[in-house]
Scaffold this active site. Structure first.
Site, PDB file in Angstrom:
ATOM      1  N   HIS A 182       0.845  -1.195   0.000  1.00  0.00           N
ATOM      2  CA  HIS A 182       0.000   0.000   0.000  1.00  0.00           C
ATOM      3  C   HIS A 182       0.877   1.240   0.000  1.00  0.00           C
ATOM      4  CE1 HIS A 182      -3.448   2.530   0.939  1.00  0.00           C
ATOM      5  NE2 HIS A 182      -2.655   3.169   1.785  1.00  0.00           N
TER       6      HIS A 182
ATOM      7  N   ASP B 175     -14.983   3.005   8.199  1.00  0.00           N
ATOM      8  CA  ASP B 175     -13.926   3.961   7.833  1.00  0.00           C
ATOM      9  C   ASP B 175     -14.443   4.963   6.810  1.00  0.00           C
ATOM     10  OD1 ASP B 175     -11.190   5.029   7.418  1.00  0.00           O
ATOM     11  OD2 ASP B 175     -11.499   4.161   5.433  1.00  0.00           O
TER      12      ASP B 175
ATOM     13  N   ARG C  20     -14.475  13.221   8.968  1.00  0.00           N
ATOM     14  CA  ARG C  20     -13.170  13.834   9.280  1.00  0.00           C
ATOM     15  C   ARG C  20     -12.842  14.926   8.288  1.00  0.00           C
ATOM     16  NH1 ARG C  20      -9.288   9.100   8.759  1.00  0.00           N
ATOM     17  NH2 ARG C  20      -7.708  10.673   9.108  1.00  0.00           N
TER      18      ARG C  20
ATOM     19  N   SER D 247      -7.344   4.163   9.705  1.00  0.00           N
ATOM     20  CA  SER D 247      -8.101   4.249   8.463  1.00  0.00           C
ATOM     21  C   SER D 247      -7.415   3.412   7.359  1.00  0.00           C
ATOM     22  CB  SER D 247      -8.196   5.727   8.044  1.00  0.00           C
ATOM     23  OG  SER D 247      -8.671   5.849   6.746  1.00  0.00           O
TER      24      SER D 247
ATOM     25  N   LYS E 226      -8.591  -1.034   6.042  1.00  0.00           N
ATOM     26  CA  LYS E 226      -8.857  -1.562   4.690  1.00  0.00           C
ATOM     27  C   LYS E 226      -7.875  -2.693   4.355  1.00  0.00           C
ATOM     28  CE  LYS E 226      -8.948   2.803   3.847  1.00  0.00           C
ATOM     29  NZ  LYS E 226      -9.091   4.227   3.593  1.00  0.00           N
TER      30      LYS E 226
HETATM   31  N1  URA Z   1      -5.627   7.473   3.417  1.00  0.00           N
HETATM   32  C1  URA Z   1      -6.622   6.822   4.104  1.00  0.00           C
HETATM   33  O1  URA Z   1      -7.114   5.778   3.647  1.00  0.00           O
HETATM   34  N2  URA Z   1      -7.042   7.332   5.264  1.00  0.00           N
HETATM   35  C2  URA Z   1      -6.533   8.469   5.817  1.00  0.00           C
HETATM   36  O2  URA Z   1      -6.949   8.856   6.890  1.00  0.00           O
HETATM   37  C3  URA Z   1      -5.500   9.148   5.107  1.00  0.00           C
HETATM   38  C4  URA Z   1      -5.063   8.618   3.902  1.00  0.00           C
END
Ligand code: URA
Length: 447
Positions: A82, A161, A168, A183, A187
């Protein structure tokens, strides 16, 4: 439990229990807890932080809030990669085939572009026929057969999320390390891989602006991995300048393919080899030296290139003997150097914004993108240029914004009358045990 009492615990510097976190998040998803209460909760986290245990609990609760991919059938061989987001970052398209050619099972769910940064799914969809919306059965069958599958995130991947991120975004609560770490990791945990390599981008074109912040985020994410039984390594790489020369969806796929065929930019290859080697090391539980040797062998033998073609064809992409057939713009407009001198810096954020203005990214959620357009740099940091020499080419579908983007790209370049050294590609690494690595000894494995 009362929402106000739970919020007050953090306001006063206390720690939430797992039950309190579960209750609050579940209540938010079912609508029993309102946006204004969650906004206060988020701000309390921003101001007071969360412990490693709380951060892992939040991650797990968000991961469990929707679909979860079960990759346990792949044993310890499953690995994901990632990137925290950058400009010209097409490493997944190179790292995936390199790692899969070394026997790693790469089952990856990727996202679309965010702000000025590109997304892997948008890039892959520039290949005619390439399908990113795969059923779970097809996803699993392909990773077993080809060793590599990259699909779009299912709509129901970590929905908690998704809901929290949207809040947010409008309540000034994005920049919090435990919130960003949970966050991203929610995933990755829901996507199922046992081993996870994180490319934490740092610099002008990234969400993390200093090596120190990147190291703190890296430690938070590797810590979540330990708490949730995943092996997570985080490498901090440069995003002051774009990675490689191409920015824009089809242009980046072409550059990635060129790189796998031995004709790509050196910075892109070096970062890709390092990330792939970390995946191979974790998946096979071998030394980094041995992992680097296997990745280089996969690259030089053409095996990685063959895996890449098999993968594209497996997902329906049209290929020719030299790679996928990619759309191109009819017009390539040069951007002249505004002065004579040595290129001292190329601001990645400004270049990313230029590519967006040409239509490579989205101005709003769901907006269409033009997969053909983008920017190809013609000069790098340290190169000497004469005034008027092309420093970049704009690949455009029409001439609407050309003059403005030419000016923007010129403003991204700064010049010096002295020689300028290249920037480092790597700034730090945090291993699966949470230790910061001595960078020089780590880099020695790639010498
Ligand atoms: N990428 C994400 O998936 N979440 C965040 O909070 C910041 C970047």
């Amino acid at each position: 439990m009362k929402p106000a009492d739970v919020i007050a615990t953090k306001r006063d510097g206390g720690e939430w229990t797992s039950d309190e976190l579960q209750w609050f998040l579940t209540g938010y998803l079912t609508g029993e807890i309102a946006d204004y209460q969650m906004a206060a909760w988020l701000m309390a986290v921003c101001l007071r932080g969360m412990s490693e245990r709380e951060t892992a609990d939040l991650t797990r609760i968000m991961a469990e809030s929707g679909d979860q991919v079960d990759l346990s059938g792949l044993g310890s061989l499953s690995a994901d990669k990632h990137s925290s987001g950058g400009v010209g970052d097409k490493t997944s398209l190179i790292v995936g085939p390199l790692a899969a050619a070394c026997g790693v099972k790469v089952a990856k769910m990727s996202g679309r572009g965010l702000a000025h940064t590109g997304g892997t799914i948008d890039k892959l969809e520039s290949i005619p026929g390439f399908q990113t919306d795969l059923s779970l059965e097809r996803f699993m069958a392909q990773v077993k057969r080809v060793g590599l599958v990259i699909a779009g995130q299912t709509a129901n991947l970590a929905p908690a999320d998704k809901k929290l991120y949207a809040l947010r975004d409008v309540t000034g609560t994005v920049p919090s390390i435990p919130l960003i770490a949970s966050s991203i990791m929610s995933k990755k945990i829901a996507a199922g891989a046992k081993n996870i390599v994180l490319d934490v981008k740092m610099g002008a074109g990234a969400f993390m602006r200093t090596p120190e912040d990147a190291a703190i985020l890296s430690k938070a994410m590797t810590g979540i991995g330990r708490q949730l039984n995943r092996r997570v390594v985080a490498v901090t790489t440069d995003m002051n300048e774009p990675l490689g020369m191409a920015i824009g969806n089809a242009l980046e796929v072409k550059e990635a393919i060129d790189t796998l065929r031995g004709q790509g930019p050196k910075d892109l290859l070096a970062v890709s080899v390092a990330l792939a080697a970390e995946m191979v090391r974790l998946a096979h539980d071998i030394s980094l030296d041995e992992a680097v040797r296997r990745v280089r062998q996969a690259y030089h033998s053409g095996q990685a290139w063959q895996v890449c073609m098999d993968w594209i064809e497996a997902q329906g992409g049209e290929t020719t003997p030299t790679g996928p057939s990619l759309p191109e713009t009819a017009q390539k407009i040069p951007v002249p150097a505004p002065q004579t001198g040595v290129v001292a810096a190329i601001n990645a954020l400004t270049i990313g914004q230029g590519a967006m203005d040409l239509g490579a990214g989205r101005a709003y959620l769901g907006a269409p993108i033009d997969q053909k357009v983008g920017i190809v740099l013609a000069r790098r940091r340290g190169d000497h240029v004469q005034k008027g020499d092309p420093i970049a080419f704009l690949h455009v579908s029409h001439l609407d914004h050309v003059e403005r983007v030419q000016g923007l790209i010129q403003s991204a370049f700064t010049f010096s009358d002295q020689p300028v050294a290249p920037l480092p590609l790597f700034y730090g690494r945090v291993d699966e045990d949470g230790n910061e690595t001595d960078l020089q000894s780590w880099l020695a494995a790639f010498a």
